[in-house]
Design an enzyme around this catalytic site. Structure first.
Site, PDB file in Angstrom:
ATOM      1  N   GLY A   1      37.888  39.350  47.322  1.00  0.00           N
ATOM      2  CA  GLY A   1      36.830  38.389  46.983  1.00  0.00           C
ATOM      3  C   GLY A   1      37.344  36.973  46.884  1.00  0.00           C
ATOM      4  O   GLY A   1      37.152  36.293  45.879  1.00  0.00           O
TER       5      GLY A   1
ATOM      6  N   SER B   1      36.665  39.252  52.164  1.00  0.00           N
ATOM      7  CA  SER B   1      35.260  39.014  51.827  1.00  0.00           C
ATOM      8  C   SER B   1      34.444  40.040  52.594  1.00  0.00           C
ATOM      9  O   SER B   1      34.921  40.607  53.575  1.00  0.00           O
ATOM     10  CB  SER B   1      34.882  37.601  52.289  1.00  0.00           C
ATOM     11  OG  SER B   1      33.489  37.444  52.309  1.00  0.00           O
TER      12      SER B   1
ATOM     13  N   ASP C   1      34.716  45.172  52.076  1.00  0.00           N
ATOM     14  CA  ASP C   1      33.809  45.461  50.964  1.00  0.00           C
ATOM     15  C   ASP C   1      34.532  46.488  50.111  1.00  0.00           C
ATOM     16  O   ASP C   1      34.836  47.590  50.586  1.00  0.00           O
ATOM     17  CB  ASP C   1      32.487  46.022  51.520  1.00  0.00           C
ATOM     18  CG  ASP C   1      31.470  46.287  50.405  1.00  0.00           C
ATOM     19  OD1 ASP C   1      31.887  46.575  49.259  1.00  0.00           O
ATOM     20  OD2 ASP C   1      30.259  46.208  50.694  1.00  0.00           O
ATOM     21  N   VAL C   2      34.819  46.141  48.862  1.00  0.00           N
ATOM     22  CA  VAL C   2      35.663  47.031  48.046  1.00  0.00           C
ATOM     23  C   VAL C   2      34.951  48.320  47.638  1.00  0.00           C
ATOM     24  O   VAL C   2      35.561  49.198  47.045  1.00  0.00           O
ATOM     25  CB  VAL C   2      36.234  46.314  46.789  1.00  0.00           C
ATOM     26  CG1 VAL C   2      37.167  45.184  47.183  1.00  0.00           C
ATOM     27  CG2 VAL C   2      35.133  45.849  45.847  1.00  0.00           C
TER      28      VAL C   2
ATOM     29  N   SER D   1      37.224  40.784  31.796  1.00  0.00           N
ATOM     30  CA  SER D   1      36.368  39.809  31.140  1.00  0.00           C
ATOM     31  C   SER D   1      36.405  40.031  29.626  1.00  0.00           C
ATOM     32  O   SER D   1      36.622  41.170  29.180  1.00  0.00           O
ATOM     33  CB  SER D   1      34.954  40.034  31.693  1.00  0.00           C
ATOM     34  OG  SER D   1      34.083  39.067  31.231  1.00  0.00           O
TER      35      SER D   1
ATOM     36  N   TYR E   1      28.604  45.227  33.121  1.00  0.00           N
ATOM     37  CA  TYR E   1      29.837  44.452  33.303  1.00  0.00           C
ATOM     38  C   TYR E   1      30.857  44.825  32.235  1.00  0.00           C
ATOM     39  O   TYR E   1      32.044  45.014  32.525  1.00  0.00           O
ATOM     40  CB  TYR E   1      29.541  42.948  33.222  1.00  0.00           C
ATOM     41  CG  TYR E   1      28.710  42.438  34.367  1.00  0.00           C
ATOM     42  CD1 TYR E   1      29.312  42.073  35.574  1.00  0.00           C
ATOM     43  CD2 TYR E   1      27.334  42.323  34.263  1.00  0.00           C
ATOM     44  CE1 TYR E   1      28.555  41.618  36.628  1.00  0.00           C
ATOM     45  CE2 TYR E   1      26.565  41.874  35.315  1.00  0.00           C
ATOM     46  CZ  TYR E   1      27.177  41.517  36.491  1.00  0.00           C
ATOM     47  OH  TYR E   1      26.426  41.076  37.549  1.00  0.00           O
TER      48      TYR E   1
ATOM     49  N   ALA F   1      32.305  48.308  33.009  1.00  0.00           N
ATOM     50  CA  ALA F   1      33.194  48.309  34.182  1.00  0.00           C
ATOM     51  C   ALA F   1      34.490  47.552  33.883  1.00  0.00           C
ATOM     52  O   ALA F   1      35.593  48.008  34.227  1.00  0.00           O
ATOM     53  CB  ALA F   1      32.476  47.665  35.373  1.00  0.00           C
ATOM     54  N   LYS F   2      34.366  46.401  33.229  1.00  0.00           N
ATOM     55  CA  LYS F   2      35.561  45.585  32.958  1.00  0.00           C
ATOM     56  C   LYS F   2      36.456  46.229  31.911  1.00  0.00           C
ATOM     57  O   LYS F   2      37.675  46.030  31.910  1.00  0.00           O
ATOM     58  CB  LYS F   2      35.140  44.180  32.509  1.00  0.00           C
ATOM     59  CG  LYS F   2      34.411  43.365  33.583  1.00  0.00           C
ATOM     60  CD  LYS F   2      35.260  43.147  34.811  1.00  0.00           C
ATOM     61  CE  LYS F   2      34.729  42.037  35.697  1.00  0.00           C
ATOM     62  NZ  LYS F   2      35.452  41.938  36.969  1.00  0.00           N
TER      63      LYS F   2
ATOM     64  N   ILE G   1      34.427  30.791  32.945  1.00  0.00           N
ATOM     65  CA  ILE G   1      35.169  30.039  33.960  1.00  0.00           C
ATOM     66  C   ILE G   1      34.138  29.429  34.913  1.00  0.00           C
ATOM     67  O   ILE G   1      33.243  30.134  35.397  1.00  0.00           O
ATOM     68  CB  ILE G   1      36.137  30.967  34.734  1.00  0.00           C
ATOM     69  CG1 ILE G   1      37.029  31.785  33.784  1.00  0.00           C
ATOM     70  CG2 ILE G   1      36.957  30.162  35.737  1.00  0.00           C
ATOM     71  CD1 ILE G   1      37.966  30.994  32.905  1.00  0.00           C
TER      72      ILE G   1
HETATM   73  N1  NAP Z   1      33.498  33.116  36.322  1.00  0.00           N
HETATM   74  C1  NAP Z   1      33.568  33.665  35.111  1.00  0.00           C
HETATM   75  O1  NAP Z   1      33.208  33.049  34.099  1.00  0.00           O
HETATM   76  C2  NAP Z   1      34.108  35.055  34.949  1.00  0.00           C
HETATM   77  C3  NAP Z   1      34.242  35.563  33.653  1.00  0.00           C
HETATM   78  C4  NAP Z   1      34.763  36.825  33.497  1.00  0.00           C
HETATM   79  C5  NAP Z   1      35.147  37.574  34.586  1.00  0.00           C
HETATM   80  N2  NAP Z   1      34.993  37.068  35.830  1.00  0.00           N
HETATM   81  C6  NAP Z   1      35.391  37.892  36.986  1.00  0.00           C
HETATM   82  O2  NAP Z   1      36.174  37.127  37.874  1.00  0.00           O
HETATM   83  C7  NAP Z   1      35.974  37.593  39.217  1.00  0.00           C
HETATM   84  C8  NAP Z   1      35.545  36.427  40.109  1.00  0.00           C
HETATM   85  O3  NAP Z   1      34.385  35.836  39.563  1.00  0.00           O
HETATM   86  P1  NAP Z   1      33.735  34.495  40.145  1.00  0.00           P
HETATM   87  O4  NAP Z   1      33.027  33.862  39.014  1.00  0.00           O
HETATM   88  O5  NAP Z   1      34.711  33.726  40.928  1.00  0.00           O
HETATM   89  O6  NAP Z   1      32.618  35.133  41.097  1.00  0.00           O
HETATM   90  P2  NAP Z   1      32.034  34.684  42.537  1.00  0.00           P
HETATM   91  O7  NAP Z   1      32.112  33.218  42.691  1.00  0.00           O
HETATM   92  O8  NAP Z   1      30.714  35.365  42.629  1.00  0.00           O
HETATM   93  O9  NAP Z   1      33.041  35.377  43.536  1.00  0.00           O
HETATM   94  C9  NAP Z   1      33.072  36.761  43.629  1.00  0.00           C
HETATM   95  C10 NAP Z   1      33.835  37.157  44.845  1.00  0.00           C
HETATM   96  O10 NAP Z   1      33.785  38.583  44.925  1.00  0.00           O
HETATM   97  C11 NAP Z   1      33.404  38.948  46.243  1.00  0.00           C
HETATM   98  N3  NAP Z   1      32.696  40.220  46.215  1.00  0.00           N
HETATM   99  C12 NAP Z   1      31.580  40.552  45.540  1.00  0.00           C
HETATM  100  N4  NAP Z   1      31.267  41.836  45.775  1.00  0.00           N
HETATM  101  C13 NAP Z   1      32.213  42.316  46.616  1.00  0.00           C
HETATM  102  C14 NAP Z   1      32.446  43.562  47.224  1.00  0.00           C
HETATM  103  N5  NAP Z   1      31.652  44.598  47.042  1.00  0.00           N
HETATM  104  N6  NAP Z   1      33.523  43.684  48.037  1.00  0.00           N
HETATM  105  C15 NAP Z   1      34.340  42.652  48.250  1.00  0.00           C
HETATM  106  N7  NAP Z   1      34.190  41.437  47.709  1.00  0.00           N
HETATM  107  C16 NAP Z   1      33.115  41.282  46.907  1.00  0.00           C
HETATM  108  C17 NAP Z   1      32.600  37.799  46.797  1.00  0.00           C
HETATM  109  O11 NAP Z   1      32.825  37.714  48.188  1.00  0.00           O
HETATM  110  P3  NAP Z   1      31.698  37.875  49.321  1.00  0.00           P
HETATM  111  O12 NAP Z   1      30.352  37.676  48.670  1.00  0.00           O
HETATM  112  O13 NAP Z   1      32.069  36.806  50.286  1.00  0.00           O
HETATM  113  O14 NAP Z   1      31.920  39.251  49.828  1.00  0.00           O
HETATM  114  C18 NAP Z   1      33.251  36.601  46.118  1.00  0.00           C
HETATM  115  O15 NAP Z   1      34.290  36.082  46.908  1.00  0.00           O
HETATM  116  C19 NAP Z   1      34.916  38.690  39.130  1.00  0.00           C
HETATM  117  O16 NAP Z   1      35.537  39.940  39.055  1.00  0.00           O
HETATM  118  C20 NAP Z   1      34.221  38.374  37.811  1.00  0.00           C
HETATM  119  O17 NAP Z   1      33.597  39.502  37.230  1.00  0.00           O
HETATM  120  C21 NAP Z   1      34.473  35.829  36.051  1.00  0.00           C
END
Ligand code: NAP
Length: 254
Positions: free
Chosen positions: A13, A37, A63-64, A147, A160, A163-164, A193
């Site tokens: 991702g 991706s 796709d994971v 998370s 979430y 899973a987390k 974030i």
């Molecule tokens: N941002 C926060 O505040 C926050 C807080 C806690 C945890 N997290 C965790 O941090 C990670 C990244 O978050 P983010 O905020 O950067 O999210 P994001 O901007 O939505 O990015 C998520 C990425 O995951 C990819 N993705 C989604 N479903 C997928 C799948 N089935 N197979 C492969 N790739 C997939 C998307 O790629 P495509 O759509 O291009 O496939 C995208 O590149 C996530 O695990 C999220 O739960 C984020």
């Protein structure tokens, strides 16, 4: 020499948000990054931008939630570089109101399955595929992106949290089973974030309220996470294994 020179790092991702920043910071530090991706053309765009660094990034559609995609990801990476040093399990199910803003009982079982399939099983699939390669090399680094609700709980987003939380257990298991092969597995529990997926999900009042919940009074930057990832996989952290590190600006304190 750059800190991650010649290391091969798969970042799941990595077209947006945190994953994209990890791909950039790792490339700056000399790693060859595999950008993944579900959207190949987007992944190729990111690789094009990474080409300004003196490394060899590649894009692989993944796709994971699909077993064959993971097999292809690992095989193609191994064929291209001959090794895999680092796996960052970053891909996560999109933050949707349907699952985030609904109560535990209102979310159908399908909702739980969807998030668990991407966030937890997706990471398990990648680990299962990459560990035999790391084991053979007697070297490897895995980071699972979790998370803070996985530690502190939350009254929203039950799929979430569940899973987390599984990622915390996965991290401890892999650390204990594979530490003897010099494979280190660690986990990051992230607070708020500033990725487009999260920040733009909230109105400005909520954005400010969430910032004020932290001792640093701000949202985290995606680079805050990427920089920590690059430290953990470096030799400076060579005696750290099985830990969950909270990156939330000082809110959930252990
Ligand atoms: N941002 C926060 O505040 C926050 C807080 C806690 C945890 N997290 C965790 O941090 C990670 C990244 O978050 P983010 O905020 O950067 O999210 P994001 O901007 O939505 O990015 C998520 C990425 O995951 C990819 N993705 C989604 N479903 C997928 C799948 N089935 N197979 C492969 N790739 C997939 C998307 O790629 P495509 O759509 O291009 O496939 C995208 O590149 C996530 O695990 C999220 O739960 C984020």
């Amino acid at each position: 020499m750059d800190e991650l020179s010649n290391k091969v790092a798969i970042v799941t991702g990595s077209t947006k948000g945190i994953g994209k920043s990890i791909a950039e910071v790792f490339s700056q530090k000399g790693a060859n990054v595999v950008v993944t991706s579900r959207n190949l053309s987007l992944a190729k765009e990111i690789v094009k931008n990474l080409n300004s660094y003196d490394t060899d990034p590649i894009a692989i559609k993944t796709d994971v939630t699909i077993d064959d995609d993971i097999s292809n990801l690992i095989q193609t990476t191994k064929d291209h570089y001959g090794k895999i040093d680092i796996l960052i399990n970053n891909a996560g199910y999109p933050l949707t109101s349907e699952y985030w803003d609904s109560s535990f009982t209102d979310i159908g079982l399908e909702g739980y399955k969807n998030v668990i399939d991407a966030d937890l099983l997706g990471s398990i699939r990648c680990c299962k595929a990459v560990i035999p390669i790391m084991k053979k090399a007697n070297s490897g680094n895995i980071i699972n992106i979790s998370s803070t609700p996985a530690i502190a709980g939350h009254d929203k987003g039950a799929p979430y949290t569940v899973a987390k939380a599984g990622l915390l257990g996965l991290t401890k298991h892999l650390a204990l089973e594979y530490g003897k092969y010099n494979i280190r597995t660690n986990c990051l529990a992230l607070g708020n974030i500033k990725s487009s997926a999260t920040f733009e999900h909230f109105d400005s009042k909520t954005q400010q309220k969430l910032a004020n919940e932290t001792s640093l009074k701000r949202w985290g930057d995606t680079n805050d996470v990427a920089n920590t990832c690059s430290l953990i996989v470096s030799d400076n952290f060579s005696f750290v294994n099985g830990q969950t590190i909270v990156i939330d600006g000082g809110n959930v304190l252990l």
